[in-house]
Write a protein that holds these residues in place. Sequence first.
Motif, short mmCIF file in Angstrom:
data_model
loop_
_atom_site.label_atom_id
_atom_site.label_comp_id
_atom_site.label_asym_id
_atom_site.label_seq_id
_atom_site.Cartn_x
_atom_site.Cartn_y
_atom_site.Cartn_z
N GLY A 87 22.33 -16.25 -1.09
CA GLY A 87 21.53 -17.45 -0.95
C GLY A 87 20.27 -17.29 -0.12
O GLY A 87 19.61 -18.30 0.19
N TYR A 88 19.91 -16.03 0.23
CA TYR A 88 18.73 -15.80 1.06
C TYR A 88 17.95 -14.60 0.52
O TYR A 88 18.51 -13.72 -0.12
CB TYR A 88 19.12 -15.56 2.52
N SER A 89 16.66 -14.59 0.83
CA SER A 89 15.82 -13.46 0.47
C SER A 89 14.99 -13.03 1.67
O SER A 89 14.40 -13.87 2.36
CB SER A 89 14.88 -13.82 -0.69
N SER A 90 14.97 -11.72 1.92
CA SER A 90 14.09 -11.16 2.95
C SER A 90 12.79 -10.76 2.27
O SER A 90 12.78 -9.90 1.38
CB SER A 90 14.75 -9.94 3.61
N GLU A 91 11.69 -11.39 2.67
CA GLU A 91 10.41 -11.25 1.98
C GLU A 91 9.38 -10.56 2.88
O GLU A 91 9.28 -10.87 4.07
CB GLU A 91 9.87 -12.62 1.58
N ARG A 92 8.63 -9.66 2.27
CA ARG A 92 7.48 -9.05 2.94
C ARG A 92 6.22 -9.78 2.47
O ARG A 92 5.97 -9.87 1.28
CB ARG A 92 7.38 -7.57 2.61
N LEU A 93 5.44 -10.30 3.42
CA LEU A 93 4.22 -11.02 3.11
C LEU A 93 3.01 -10.22 3.60
O LEU A 93 2.95 -9.84 4.77
CB LEU A 93 4.20 -12.40 3.78
N ARG A 94 2.05 -9.98 2.69
CA ARG A 94 0.84 -9.26 3.06
C ARG A 94 -0.38 -9.95 2.47
O ARG A 94 -0.29 -10.64 1.45
CB ARG A 94 0.90 -7.81 2.56
N MET A 95 -1.53 -9.74 3.12
CA MET A 95 -2.80 -10.23 2.60
C MET A 95 -3.87 -9.19 2.81
O MET A 95 -3.87 -8.47 3.82
CB MET A 95 -3.21 -11.54 3.29
N TRP A 96 -4.80 -9.12 1.82
CA TRP A 96 -5.94 -8.21 1.89
C TRP A 96 -7.22 -9.00 1.66
O TRP A 96 -7.23 -10.00 0.94
CB TRP A 96 -5.84 -7.13 0.82
N ASP A 97 -8.33 -8.51 2.23
CA ASP A 97 -9.61 -9.13 1.92
C ASP A 97 -10.13 -8.60 0.59
O ASP A 97 -9.48 -7.77 -0.06
CB ASP A 97 -10.61 -8.94 3.07
N SER A 98 -11.29 -9.06 0.18
CA SER A 98 -11.82 -8.71 -1.14
C SER A 98 -12.19 -7.23 -1.27
O SER A 98 -12.34 -6.72 -2.37
CB SER A 98 -13.05 -9.57 -1.46
N GLU A 99 -12.32 -6.53 -0.11
CA GLU A 99 -12.64 -5.11 -0.13
C GLU A 99 -11.40 -4.23 -0.04
O GLU A 99 -11.51 -3.00 0.04
CB GLU A 99 -13.59 -4.78 1.03
N GLY A 100 -10.23 -4.83 -0.04
CA GLY A 100 -8.99 -4.06 0.01
C GLY A 100 -8.50 -3.74 1.40
O GLY A 100 -7.58 -2.93 1.57
N PRO A 102 -5.29 3.44 10.00
CA PRO A 102 -5.61 2.32 9.11
C PRO A 102 -4.41 1.96 8.24
O PRO A 102 -3.56 2.80 7.96
CB PRO A 102 -6.76 2.87 8.26
N ALA A 103 -4.35 0.70 7.85
CA ALA A 103 -3.29 0.27 6.94
C ALA A 103 -3.44 1.00 5.61
O ALA A 103 -4.55 1.28 5.16
CB ALA A 103 -3.37 -1.24 6.72
N GLU A 104 -2.32 1.33 4.99
CA GLU A 104 -2.37 2.03 3.72
C GLU A 104 -3.00 1.15 2.64
O GLU A 104 -2.78 -0.06 2.60
CB GLU A 104 -0.95 2.44 3.30
N LYS A 105 -3.77 1.78 1.77
CA LYS A 105 -4.38 1.06 0.66
C LYS A 105 -3.31 0.66 -0.36
O LYS A 105 -2.32 1.36 -0.56
CB LYS A 105 -5.44 1.95 -0.03
N LEU A 106 -3.53 -0.48 -0.98
CA LEU A 106 -2.64 -0.92 -2.04
C LEU A 106 -2.84 -0.02 -3.26
O LEU A 106 -3.96 0.14 -3.74
CB LEU A 106 -2.94 -2.38 -2.40
N ALA A 107 -1.75 0.57 -3.73
CA ALA A 107 -1.85 1.60 -4.77
C ALA A 107 -2.42 1.06 -6.08
O ALA A 107 -3.26 1.69 -6.72
CB ALA A 107 -0.48 2.23 -5.00
N ASP A 108 -1.95 -0.12 -6.49
CA ASP A 108 -2.39 -0.68 -7.77
C ASP A 108 -3.32 -1.87 -7.52
O ASP A 108 -3.01 -3.00 -7.90
CB ASP A 108 -1.20 -1.06 -8.65
N TRP A 109 -4.44 -1.59 -6.88
CA TRP A 109 -5.40 -2.64 -6.55
C TRP A 109 -5.91 -3.32 -7.83
O TRP A 109 -6.36 -2.65 -8.76
CB TRP A 109 -6.56 -2.05 -5.76
#
Length: 259
Positions: free
Chosen positions: A232-245, A114-121
Amino acid sequence: MTIASLLEPVTGQPGPARLANAGDWMQGRTLYGGASALVAYTMAQRAFPDLPPLRAAQVGFVAPIGDEIELHAEIVRQGRNVTQVRSEIHSGGKVALTAFWLFAAERDANAKRPAEKLADWPDGPGENPQAMQGQGPAFIQNNFEIRFGQDKDADHGATIRRWARLTEDHDLDPVSKLVLMGDVMPPGAMRIMQRMGPISSINWSFNVLDPQTRSDGGWYLAENASQYADSGYSSERLRMWDSEGRQVIEGLQCVAVFG
C-alpha cells in the motif's frame, strides 16, 4: 490566481490566517502539496528574513489543509553557517503540515562532484506535445503547463517525467518556485497500479542543488520514479532539472497507494 495572493496572509507572525485564495490550488479536499509546503516555507522566510539560502527540507503532510489555518515557526538552531528552522501549519487545532528547513551560507568547496547527467535527455518542451489537457486536479489546470518529457508510447516502467512550468511567473524567488513545483508530478507508482485508486503523499524530503536557478522560459523537467512499491505504499525518487539539463532538486517521498 497568482501564488502571491495565496501567500499574502502569511505575514511571518504566528497565529491564525485565512488563505482566501486557496481554491485554485486545491487537490481534492486539501491544498496541493507544493503549495502547502510553500506556505510553510514562506512562513519561515518571513518570520526570519535574514536567513541564508535553503539547502534542504523535510516536509510531513499530516492532514488536509483548507483555507482556515494557524501558522507557527521557530529557529531550532542557528550556527555560524547553518540555521535550522521548523514551521508548522495547523488546521482544526491540530498539526496538518510540519516542515524542517535547513538554510546554509555558501562556503569554499572542499569537495566537488556535479550531478550525473540524465542519460535519456528528452527534447525541449517546445518539441514535445502538451500533456494533461483537461485532465488531472484543478490546481494543474489552473496554474501549470505540462508537456511530455518522454515518449508517451514507450514503456517507462514506474517513472513519470514531464516538462512543467507555471502559467504565470508569480514573481517568486528561485527556491520558492522549486518548492511550489517540486511535487507537481503524480507518483511513478501510478504506472504500475493494478487498478485505479486514490493516492496521497505522506512526506517529502529534498535537497536544493542550485538555489539560484533560473531556467529558460520557466521550464523544468520533473520526474517521479517508484523505487519500491508494496503493502500500500511507494518509495519515490523525485528529481528536477533546468532546461539545460542541470539537476536542481534531489528528493525522496513516501506515497500511500489506495484501492
